[in-house]
Design an enzyme around this catalytic site. Structure first.
Site, short mmCIF file in Angstrom:
data_model
loop_
_atom_site.label_atom_id
_atom_site.label_comp_id
_atom_site.label_asym_id
_atom_site.label_seq_id
_atom_site.Cartn_x
_atom_site.Cartn_y
_atom_site.Cartn_z
N SER A 80 -42.20 -27.32 -25.97
CA SER A 80 -42.76 -27.44 -24.62
C SER A 80 -42.38 -28.83 -24.14
CB SER A 80 -44.27 -27.26 -24.67
OG SER A 80 -44.78 -27.22 -23.36
N GLU A 81 -41.64 -28.91 -23.03
CA GLU A 81 -40.97 -30.17 -22.71
C GLU A 81 -41.91 -31.29 -22.27
OE1 GLU A 81 -40.31 -27.31 -21.13
OE2 GLU A 81 -40.04 -27.61 -18.97
N ASN A 82 -43.19 -30.98 -22.02
CA ASN A 82 -44.12 -32.08 -21.76
C ASN A 82 -44.38 -32.91 -23.02
OD1 ASN A 82 -45.31 -29.52 -22.36
ND2 ASN A 82 -47.32 -30.35 -21.93
N SER A 89 -39.27 -36.17 -25.90
CA SER A 89 -39.05 -34.75 -25.65
C SER A 89 -37.68 -34.51 -25.02
CB SER A 89 -40.16 -34.23 -24.73
OG SER A 89 -39.99 -32.86 -24.50
#
Lengths: 231, 208
Positions: free
Chosen positions: B45-47, B87
């Site tokens: 999850s790119e957060n 990330s």
């Protein structure tokens, strides 16, 4: 030097000025410095530029500063959940510089690390690349992006010690560590302040050298998309 | 014709054991429900999270734990958390094997448009531009046509691009295409869809 302040208002005393550039941590409404944003609203300082991944929602996060027209320009990657933002942007009242999310994070990291610019593949062949220097490395094209140096960084962490060492919790970390590094002054708001020596030095996410002022407070921690599965 | 879940199930067949994968918002999120038996994938999850788990039960909701679509989620035994700069370092550094994303338009050369409609809809690219520029393989899952019945598989995109020549595969409600030299290669038809139907709903050049 004492880093602990009694309130968001006290921590911002002498720091705010019209037209200043603020870098903020947070992703959506998660891990946002909600107490500092509220205090900035109450101060009334205006013509602000914000580097922040999102702009909150209409009545929470940076959204509250849009309602009061305190923001002149946003540097963001995604503003989809904010109707007032969309209205101000489409009517030309608000400037918006879209940055891809990774470019924004890296711009903050670079700015804080004394790196004035970096090349990235992200955005090549799109409007993001317009007017930017292009350079080929090993047969691939990259564009030059610049580091962000803000007047003020505001971040939200889980715990701080009296030295300003910070620990974040889960995905509330997001942009906070990068944002913390790129301001001339960094103010952190946390849920708990613990005595120096009680955090494990191996587990500190943001070393206190980056953090100048710390406040503790109660956070609403609003949830944007409440999704559940049956028990 | 495939529904959303059938499209997601087809996309899940593209996953390979040991991969780190990023799933976009919407139909791509459903792909996690169809990961084949014996295929171990870790969702990013790119957060700022690797090892994304399912949605929580009501009593396990945590405001500090959300995915890139801002939905509440859970962690797994394998989970790690990190900042957004880390990330996107793993995304730009080519460590993520595949991204599965939605789209507004895809062109026959692999151009992708999925972040704005000028003058109308301004949401932003979020992490999509970084993902398509950085990951090993880009799979688009979307309806073959828009609400007006016009093809979303075009000779050239009309909307602002998210990335240039970045898409490898397209899975629609009508079938599956690979992006190859000279245009799209038709790989499969969805259940009950004829060759004629899918070609009529495709503006892009089909090479086979």
């Amino acid at each position: 030097m004492k880093k602990i302040y009694g309130s968001a208002k006290e921590a911002l005393d002498g720091v705010l000025s019209d037209g200043m550039f603020i870098a903020s941590g947070g992703f959506g409404l998660c891990g946002i410095p909600e107490l500092l944003l509220q205090a900035i609203k109450e101060d009334g300082v205006k013509d602000l530029t914000f580097a922040s991944n999102n702009a909150g929602v209409d009545d929470f996060g940076i959204g509250i500063l849009l309602q009061t027209k305190q923001v002149k320009k946003m540097i963001s990657s995604y503003v989809g959940e904010n109707a007032e933002f969309m209205r101000q942007y489409l009517s030309g009242e608000l400037e918006l510089e879209f940055n891809p999310q990774g470019t924004l994070a890296e711009r903050m990291r670079a700015g804080g690390a004394g790196i004035p610019g970096f090349y990235t593949k992200t955005g090549v062949g799109t409007v993001i690349a317009d007017g930017k220097e292009h350079k080929d490395f090993d047969g691939e094209t990259f564009i030059l992006e610049t580091g962000i140096k803000a007047d003020l960084a505001i971040v939200k962490a889980w715990k701080a010690d009296e030295q300003g060492n910070l620990i974040y919790r889960k995905t509330a970390r997001n942009f906070n560590p990068a944002a913390a590094t790129c301001g001339k002054i960094c103010i952190a708001e946390v849920e708990e302040i613990v005595p120096t020596g009680s955090l494990d030095p191996d587990l500190i996410h943001t070393p206190g050298i980056y953090v100048h002022r710390v406040i503790k407070g109660d956070h609403e921690k609003r949830i944007e998309q409440r999704t559940v599965t049956a028990a | 014709m495939w529904d959303r879940n059938q499209m997601a199930a087809r996309a899940a067949k593209e996953l390979q054991d040991g991969w780190y994968v990023n799933l976009g918002i919407g139909i791509p999120t459903l792909v996690s429900n169809y990961i084949p038996e014996g295929v171990d994938v870790t969702l990013q999850s790119e957060n700022g999270m690797l090892g994304m788990g399912p949605f929580p039960t009501e009593d396990a909701i945590d405001a500090d734990l959300i995915n890139a679509g801002k939905q509440t989620i859970t962690e797994l035994d394998r989970t790690s958390y990190f900042g957004s700069e880390q990330s996107f370092a793993m995304i730009r550094g080519g460590k993520i094997a595949m991204a599965i994303l939605g789209a507004m338009e895809v062109a026959e050369n692999g151009d992708l448009a999925n972040w704005m409609i000028p003058g109308k809809l301004v949401k932003g690219m979020g992490g999509a531009m970084d993902l398509v520029a950085g990951v090993g393989r880009v799979v688009v899952v979307m309806d073959q046509t828009n609400k007006k019945g016009e093809s979303k598989l075009l000779k050239e995109c009309t909307l602002p691009l998210t990335g240039k020549a970045v898409v490898d595969m397209i899975i629609t409600n009508l079938g599956v295409f690979n992006v190859v030299e000279g245009g799209l290669e038709l790989l499969e038809l969805a259940d009950g869809v004829t060759d004629e139907e899918i070609r009529a709903a495709t503006e892009a050049t089909i090479v086979n």
